[in-house]
Scaffold this motif. Structure first.
Motif, mmCIF file in Angstrom:
data_model
loop_
_atom_site.group_PDB
_atom_site.id
_atom_site.type_symbol
_atom_site.label_atom_id
_atom_site.label_comp_id
_atom_site.label_asym_id
_atom_site.label_seq_id
_atom_site.Cartn_x
_atom_site.Cartn_y
_atom_site.Cartn_z
ATOM 1 N N PRO A 2 0.832 -1.208 0.000
ATOM 2 C CA PRO A 2 0.000 0.000 0.000
ATOM 3 C C PRO A 2 0.865 1.256 0.000
ATOM 4 C CG PRO A 2 0.090 -0.915 2.205
ATOM 5 C CD PRO A 2 0.893 -1.832 1.324
ATOM 6 N N ARG A 3 1.015 1.876 -1.148
ATOM 7 C CA ARG A 3 1.900 3.032 -1.262
ATOM 8 C C ARG A 3 1.474 4.184 -0.353
ATOM 9 N NH1 ARG A 3 5.235 3.158 -5.803
ATOM 10 N NH2 ARG A 3 4.964 1.462 -7.274
ATOM 11 N N ARG A 4 0.178 4.337 -0.131
ATOM 12 C CA ARG A 4 -0.327 5.499 0.605
ATOM 13 C C ARG A 4 -0.828 5.095 1.991
ATOM 14 N NH1 ARG A 4 -3.699 9.327 -3.369
ATOM 15 N NH2 ARG A 4 -3.004 10.822 -1.788
ATOM 16 N N LEU A 5 -0.113 4.173 2.604
ATOM 17 C CA LEU A 5 -0.527 3.644 3.900
ATOM 18 C C LEU A 5 -0.610 4.732 4.956
ATOM 19 C CD1 LEU A 5 -1.086 1.510 6.040
ATOM 20 C CD2 LEU A 5 1.345 0.943 6.034
ATOM 21 N N ARG A 6 0.404 5.572 5.071
ATOM 22 C CA ARG A 6 0.412 6.592 6.123
ATOM 23 C C ARG A 6 -0.737 7.577 5.943
ATOM 24 N NH1 ARG A 6 5.024 6.547 9.218
ATOM 25 N NH2 ARG A 6 6.724 5.235 8.425
ATOM 26 N N GLU A 7 -1.012 7.971 4.704
ATOM 27 C CA GLU A 7 -2.119 8.890 4.468
ATOM 28 C C GLU A 7 -3.451 8.241 4.832
ATOM 29 O OE1 GLU A 7 -1.346 11.267 0.551
ATOM 30 O OE2 GLU A 7 -0.253 9.372 0.438
ATOM 31 N N ALA A 8 -3.591 6.946 4.494
ATOM 32 C CA ALA A 8 -4.826 6.242 4.818
ATOM 33 C C ALA A 8 -5.008 6.107 6.324
ATOM 34 C CB ALA A 8 -4.828 4.861 4.158
ATOM 35 N N ALA A 9 -3.919 5.799 7.034
ATOM 36 C CA ALA A 9 -4.005 5.684 8.495
ATOM 37 C C ALA A 9 -4.392 7.020 9.125
ATOM 38 C CB ALA A 9 -2.670 5.187 9.048
ATOM 39 N N THR A 10 -3.839 8.111 8.610
ATOM 40 C CA THR A 10 -4.190 9.440 9.114
ATOM 41 C C THR A 10 -5.668 9.735 8.879
ATOM 42 O OG1 THR A 10 -1.952 10.265 8.715
ATOM 43 C CG2 THR A 10 -3.692 11.911 8.906
ATOM 44 N N TRP A 43 -8.173 7.504 8.589
ATOM 45 C CA TRP A 43 -8.993 6.705 9.510
ATOM 46 C C TRP A 43 -8.940 7.280 10.922
ATOM 47 C CZ3 TRP A 43 -12.599 3.965 7.590
ATOM 48 C CH2 TRP A 43 -12.438 3.218 6.434
ATOM 49 N N ARG A 44 -7.787 7.822 11.312
ATOM 50 C CA ARG A 44 -7.678 8.433 12.637
ATOM 51 C C ARG A 44 -8.574 9.673 12.741
ATOM 52 N NH1 ARG A 44 -2.615 9.355 12.508
ATOM 53 N NH2 ARG A 44 -2.161 7.148 12.924
ATOM 54 N N ALA A 45 -8.606 10.465 11.674
ATOM 55 C CA ALA A 45 -9.471 11.644 11.654
ATOM 56 C C ALA A 45 -10.940 11.233 11.716
ATOM 57 C CB ALA A 45 -9.188 12.465 10.399
ATOM 58 N N LEU A 46 -11.274 10.155 11.033
ATOM 59 C CA LEU A 46 -12.650 9.672 11.073
ATOM 60 C C LEU A 46 -13.033 9.208 12.471
ATOM 61 C CD1 LEU A 46 -12.702 7.745 7.676
ATOM 62 C CD2 LEU A 46 -14.315 9.547 8.336
ATOM 63 N N PRO A 52 -7.808 14.729 4.906
ATOM 64 C CA PRO A 52 -8.491 13.828 5.849
ATOM 65 C C PRO A 52 -9.496 14.538 6.743
ATOM 66 C CG PRO A 52 -6.191 14.145 6.478
ATOM 67 C CD PRO A 52 -6.348 14.736 5.114
ATOM 68 N N GLU A 53 -9.155 15.723 7.228
ATOM 69 C CA GLU A 53 -10.078 16.454 8.102
ATOM 70 C C GLU A 53 -11.340 16.850 7.344
ATOM 71 O OE1 GLU A 53 -9.899 17.008 11.330
ATOM 72 O OE2 GLU A 53 -8.004 15.889 11.481
ATOM 73 N N GLY A 54 -11.163 17.295 6.108
ATOM 74 C CA GLY A 54 -12.318 17.690 5.308
ATOM 75 C C GLY A 54 -13.248 16.523 5.046
ATOM 76 N N PHE A 55 -12.678 15.355 4.691
ATOM 77 C CA PHE A 55 -13.518 14.188 4.442
ATOM 78 C C PHE A 55 -14.209 13.736 5.720
ATOM 79 C CE2 PHE A 55 -14.277 9.629 4.398
ATOM 80 C CZ PHE A 55 -14.972 9.465 3.205
ATOM 81 N N ALA A 56 -13.475 13.716 6.818
ATOM 82 C CA ALA A 56 -14.035 13.217 8.072
ATOM 83 C C ALA A 56 -15.172 14.094 8.579
ATOM 84 C CB ALA A 56 -12.938 13.118 9.126
ATOM 85 N N SER A 57 -15.136 15.381 8.255
ATOM 86 C CA SER A 57 -16.154 16.301 8.773
ATOM 87 C C SER A 57 -17.367 16.409 7.852
ATOM 88 C CB SER A 57 -15.549 17.693 8.971
ATOM 89 O OG SER A 57 -15.060 18.212 7.736
#
Length: 404
Positions: free
Chosen positions: A346-354, A356-359, A387-392
């Motif tokens: 998963p090339r974008r693992l760190r971004e994905a983890a961030t 999910w944390r925001a969610l 991530p913040e924009g999507f989570a909100s």
């Protein structure tokens, strides 16, 4: 190669004379001896792959799992599943916990590897047939069957070596993010976990528990998100469908094969035969695959770290080590990528983890996990950048009205 009706050099660089029955009979007899047997008819000779993988493990070592260690693994999986209960709304997906040696990992995952690799191998075997000029194909008779069997054996031998290497690296059934093992079976590979833990200089029990948490999390996800298995495997298949076969690389590999010398099969290298087409469809398929792998791994990292934070003293070190390991891929994963054209990291693992944390912070555990209710609810690759924009944003999914 005007005088070569096969389109490529045969053993020793000399093509057989199709008008010489003795040469053709000798060639077919040699190949029949090498290629006959179960599994020879498909695009990959999986029986040969299994044998080559087992032979590779016999040479590198495949220690049996002692009864006491099996008990430790089963207990670690049971405890890990309990720890995950407060961190996710998905119920346990573990119906049985097992400890496998490396050969057992190959045996239990081979069926899924077949689904992943057969479409890619079919393209290579098709390319081998394409090397035979159309005007010669009608007169070849059994030679075309031989070419298919040879392609299956060639790919089977190479895949066997790759799977044997991968079996010496994977830590669990779900270690590379794909649902490879039987549904509901959580499995760890103790020999590999022990070797990995020694390199980290972390207590062996902590490492085992952390791997057990990751395995149990994968089981929850794939066990209770009914569409996810098909979604992830479909993303792999869609990407594989756009892989282009390098005709010159196939020709080069074939020219090195000598049917009179079965050991020449081991010397053949098909790395570099496959490359993705730079089409919009292939780019979209690659993005879909990378996003799917990142979302699965990112979610696993989020729930596992939440479960381990107050329980494992070395959690931060373990978390970072596993992120680096999954993002980079091990040597065997890199070999597999070169072999079949599929990168399973998963090339974008760190971004994905961030994300999910925001969610989790914005919507809580239940709101976060509700995104797995439907694939259209999941974040896209574009959402990784905000991530913040999507989570909100509102999590509601609008379905088109039903037609009367």
């Amino acid at each position: 190669m005007a005088d070569n009706p096969f389109g490529f050099a045969m053993p020793g660089g000399q093509p057989p004379d199709p008008t010489d029955p003795q040469q053709m009979q000798q060639l077919l007899a040699q190949l029949q001896q090498l290629l006959a047997g179960p599994g020879a008819a498909g695009p990959v000779n999986w029986e040969l792959a299994r044998q080559v993988a087992a032979s590779h493990l016999n040479s590198t070592g495949d220690p049996a799992v002692p009864a006491t260690e099996r008990e430790q693994v089963v207990e670690a999986l049971r405890l890990a599943d309990l720890w995950l209960d407060p961190t996710t709304s998905l119920p346990s997906g573990v119906r049985t916990g097992e400890a496998w040696n490396r050969n057992e990992w190959i045996y239990h995952t081979l069926e899924v590897w077949q689904k992943l690799c057969d479409p890619v191998a079919s393209r290579m075997v098709g390319a081998m047939n394409d090397l035979v000029p159309p005007e010669a194909q009608g007169s070849l008779g059994p030679m075309q069957t031989m070419v298919k069997a040879l392609g299956g054996a060639l790919f089977g031998g190479q895949l066997g070596q790759a799977l044997g290497s991968l079996a010496a690296e994977v830590l669990s059934a779900g270690d590379i993010g794909l649902p490879l093992g039987p549904a509901g079976t959580a499995a760890l590979i103790p020999a590999n976990i022990n070797a990995y833990g020694e390199g980290l200089s972390i207590d062996a029990e902590e490492v085992r528990l952390y791997v057990a948490l990751r395995e149990a999390a994968h089981q929850r996800l794939f066990g209770h998100v009914p569409w996810l298995r098909a979604h992830v495997l479909g993303a792999v298949e869609a990407y594989a469908a756009g892989i282009r076969v390098d005709r010159e690389a196939v020709e080069e590999a074939m020219s090195q094969f000598d049917p009179a010398d079965p050991e020449s099969m081991r010397q053949l290298q098909v790395e570099g035969i496959f490359s993705p087409d730079s089409t919009p469809e292939q780019t979209a398929a690659l993005t879909r695959l990378e996003t799917a792998l990142a979302l699965v791994e990112g979610w696993v990292c989020e729930v596992v770290d939440a479960a381990a934070t107050d329980r494992l003293p070395a959690m931060v070190r373990l978390s970072e080590a596993f992120r680096r390991r999954r993002a980079a891929g091990g040597p065997a994963e890199q070999t597999f990528a070169a072999l079949v054209g599929l990168e399973l990291r998963p090339r974008r693992l760190r971004e994905a983890a961030t994300l999910w944390r925001a969610l989790t912070e914005h919507r809580g555990v239940d709101g976060r996990d509700s995104l797995w209710d439907h694939p259209d609810l999941l974040p896209t690759a574009d959402d990784f950048g905000d991530p913040e924009g999507f989570a909100s944003r509102s999590p509601e999914l609008e379905f088109p009205p039903e037609e009367n």
